[in-house]
Design a protein around this motif. Structure first.
Motif, mmCIF file in Angstrom:
data_model
loop_
_atom_site.group_PDB
_atom_site.id
_atom_site.type_symbol
_atom_site.label_atom_id
_atom_site.label_comp_id
_atom_site.label_asym_id
_atom_site.label_seq_id
_atom_site.Cartn_x
_atom_site.Cartn_y
_atom_site.Cartn_z
ATOM 1 N N HIS A 113 0.835 -1.204 0.000
ATOM 2 C CA HIS A 113 0.000 0.000 0.000
ATOM 3 C C HIS A 113 0.865 1.246 0.000
ATOM 4 N N ASP A 274 6.118 2.700 6.227
ATOM 5 C CA ASP A 274 4.887 1.896 6.171
ATOM 6 C C ASP A 274 3.985 2.568 5.150
ATOM 7 N N ASP A 275 3.841 2.149 3.936
ATOM 8 C CA ASP A 275 4.327 0.853 3.504
ATOM 9 C C ASP A 275 5.172 1.018 2.248
ATOM 10 N N GLU A 304 -5.164 1.681 2.733
ATOM 11 C CA GLU A 304 -4.969 0.565 3.664
ATOM 12 C C GLU A 304 -5.069 1.038 5.101
ATOM 13 N N GLU A 305 -4.553 2.242 5.348
ATOM 14 C CA GLU A 305 -4.487 2.734 6.728
ATOM 15 C C GLU A 305 -5.866 3.039 7.310
ATOM 16 N N ASP A 352 3.732 -5.865 3.521
ATOM 17 C CA ASP A 352 3.530 -4.759 4.463
ATOM 18 C C ASP A 352 4.539 -4.882 5.594
ATOM 19 N N VAL A 353 4.841 -3.746 6.192
ATOM 20 C CA VAL A 353 5.854 -3.751 7.246
ATOM 21 C C VAL A 353 5.327 -4.438 8.510
HETATM 22 MN MN MN Z 1 1.096 -1.001 6.428
#
Ligand code: MN
Ligand code: MN
Length: 476
Positions: A113, A274-275, A304-305, A352-353
């Motif tokens: 993302h 991120d990310d 995404e967040e 993703d992280v």
């Molecule tokens: Mn993320």
């Protein structure tokens, strides 16, 4: 027992330990000298990307530019070729490659993302109080509000004017530019209103307001002279009127640049890892592919967040449209059934992280299963929180497959979990792709200070993520 036997036994024990025990080993130690030399130069490109791509729109532009340079063509345009891109509303983008095997046998998919937590301006943001012009904001994503005050912020985004023309905004990145700052209360007076409160409640969302100016409009009779002067300035410079803010997307992000951190320069401090750590490394992995055996799809999604919602998030049908396009480009006739079949046979990584073990707060981690800085890319079999609620859980067979791919290609990886069982948790886009029936697992670099204005990652983990994604995309 004589000494010789004892020595022999000890050797045997060591051998047994090496053979049977899961060996955690720093990625630096596992690498050969030649590879170790590639880690730092790779990080330079990553830092440049972080500085240029501070918002989802900017990330799309960067990815698109890289794709065009590598002769990717627009997916929706008929024509030949094997490498394509598709942009979704300037906020998410897909790169697609046809492989040697047919689409029906499934794709290799990586989804990352490109949105990050930040402070958005409200749609009617500007007001004046106490002879100061101020922006009202509404934060985006999971932030710890106290981290965003009293730091330099830059304003990025997009304003659509009454006539429909668009004005891109990027103020605060050039050293000559002004920055924006959310002011905070001095410690001398914050005792009651902040310091005695819980950390999460000490600063309210409505108090995250950013200073926009303090010069009065010359006419002493005018009302709200400072606000008027700002509006006058914006009109003169950009032709804006206050109503134009209603159709804008303006994001305040940290104005700081990505920098090496630590004496040995092994870490990177930057906003938005991120990310974009996953976005950059998966982009590089895609660009490095030459005639892959499987067709490849790399998605860079927005939102995404805040739950992957909307027409640019992972829950949108963008992926279906891209696969449709891939079917057409491979000369077949697309149908919904065909799209579904291809996605069901696909294998994916949700890039993703992961939270890195923080030595200051060992109590929130369970060390044996925590992601460690410097140990390579993290695999998360499952996400979710408290009893795996809301998890996407990769089946053991798939974890085994990924493990074999990584081990064969000498990728440094660690199996991790976000934190202690009852501590909290999180999830990513994996579950929205898992519904298609594809196998999918979370995989990304461990990060310290995640969601803060200045996140920390290790250069060696970044490099291992690139290796991991590349190995996955090249697997057959
Ligand atoms: Mn993320
Ligand atoms: Mn996040």
């Amino acid at each position: 027992m004589d000494m010789a036997v004892k020595e022999k036994d000890r050797d045997k024990t060591k051998e047994l330990e090496k053979k049977l025990k899961l060996q955690g080993k720093l990625a630096w130690d596992r690498m050969e000298e030649k590879e170790r030399k590639e880690v730092f130069p790779f990080a330079e490109g990553y830092k440049r990307f972080l500085d240029r791509a501070k918002t989802e729109r900017e990330a799309v532009r960067e990815i698109l530019e890289a794709a065009r340079k590598a002769v990717f063509r627009e997916l929706s345009r008929p024509g030949g070729g094997k490498k394509f891109f598709s942009v979704n509303k300037e906020k998410s983008i897909a790169l697609a490659l046809l492989g040697r095997s047919p689409l029906a046998e499934g794709l290799r998919i990586i989804v990352s993302h490109i949105d990050s937590p930040r402070i958005d301006l409200k749609q009617n943001p500007l007001y004046e109080d106490s002879d100061l012009a101020i922006f009202r904001t509404h934060y985006y994503g999971g932030i710890k509000k106290y981290q965003w005050v009293a730091i330099p912020l830059s304003l990025h985004g997009f304003i659509v004017k009454a006539d429909g023309s668009a004005l891109p905004v990027r103020i605060g990145e050039d050293p000559e530019d002004p920055v924006f700052v959310i002011n905070d209360l001095l410690p001398h007076l914050s005792g009651k209103v902040q310091d005695q409160k819980k950390l999460a409640e000490a600063i309210e969302g409505e108090k995250l307001t950013a200073l926009a100016g303090s010069l009065p409009y010359p006419d002493g009779e005018a009302k709200e002279r400072v606000k008027l002067r700002i509006l006058d300035l914006l009109h003169e410079k950009y032709g804006l009127v206050e109503e134009d803010f209603t159709s804008s997307e303006l994001e305040l992000v940290p104005a700081m640049k990505a920098r090496d951190a630590g004496f040995d320069r092994s870490l990177i401090g930057a906003y938005g890892q991120d990310d974009r750590a996953s976005a950059y490394t998966s982009l590089q992995a895609v660009l490095a592919l030459k005639n892959p055996s499987r067709p490849v799809l790399s998605l860079f999604v927005d939102k995404e967040e805040i739950g992957s919602e909307g027409n640019t998030g992972a829950q949108s049908l963008f992926i279906d449209e891209v696969v449709r396009g891939m079917i057409e480009r491979s000369g077949e006739t697309p149908s919904e059934a065909r799209v579904k079949k291809i996605l069901a046979h696909s294998k994916a990584i949700s890039a993703d992280v992961e939270s890195a073990f923080d030595p200051n707060y060992p109590e929130v981690h369970e060390k044996q299963n925590a992601g460690r800085i410097g140990y390579g890319v993290c695999l998360e079999k499952f996400t979710g929180h408290r009893g795996k609620a809301g998890a996407s859980d990769a089946r053991a067979e798939y974890v085994g497959e990924i493990r074999r791919i990584f081990n064969t290609r000498r990728v440094a990886w660690q199996m991790t979990e976000i934190g202690k069982v009852d501590e909290g948790g999180g999830g990513t886009v994996a579950k929205y792709l898992a519904v298609y029936g594809m196998d999918i697992i979370d995989c990304g670099v461990p990060v310290l200070s995640m969601h803060s204005p200045y996140e920390i990652a290790s250069k060696v983990d970044i490099y291992e993520a690139f290796k991991a994604y590349r190995a996955f995309l090249e697997s057959s």
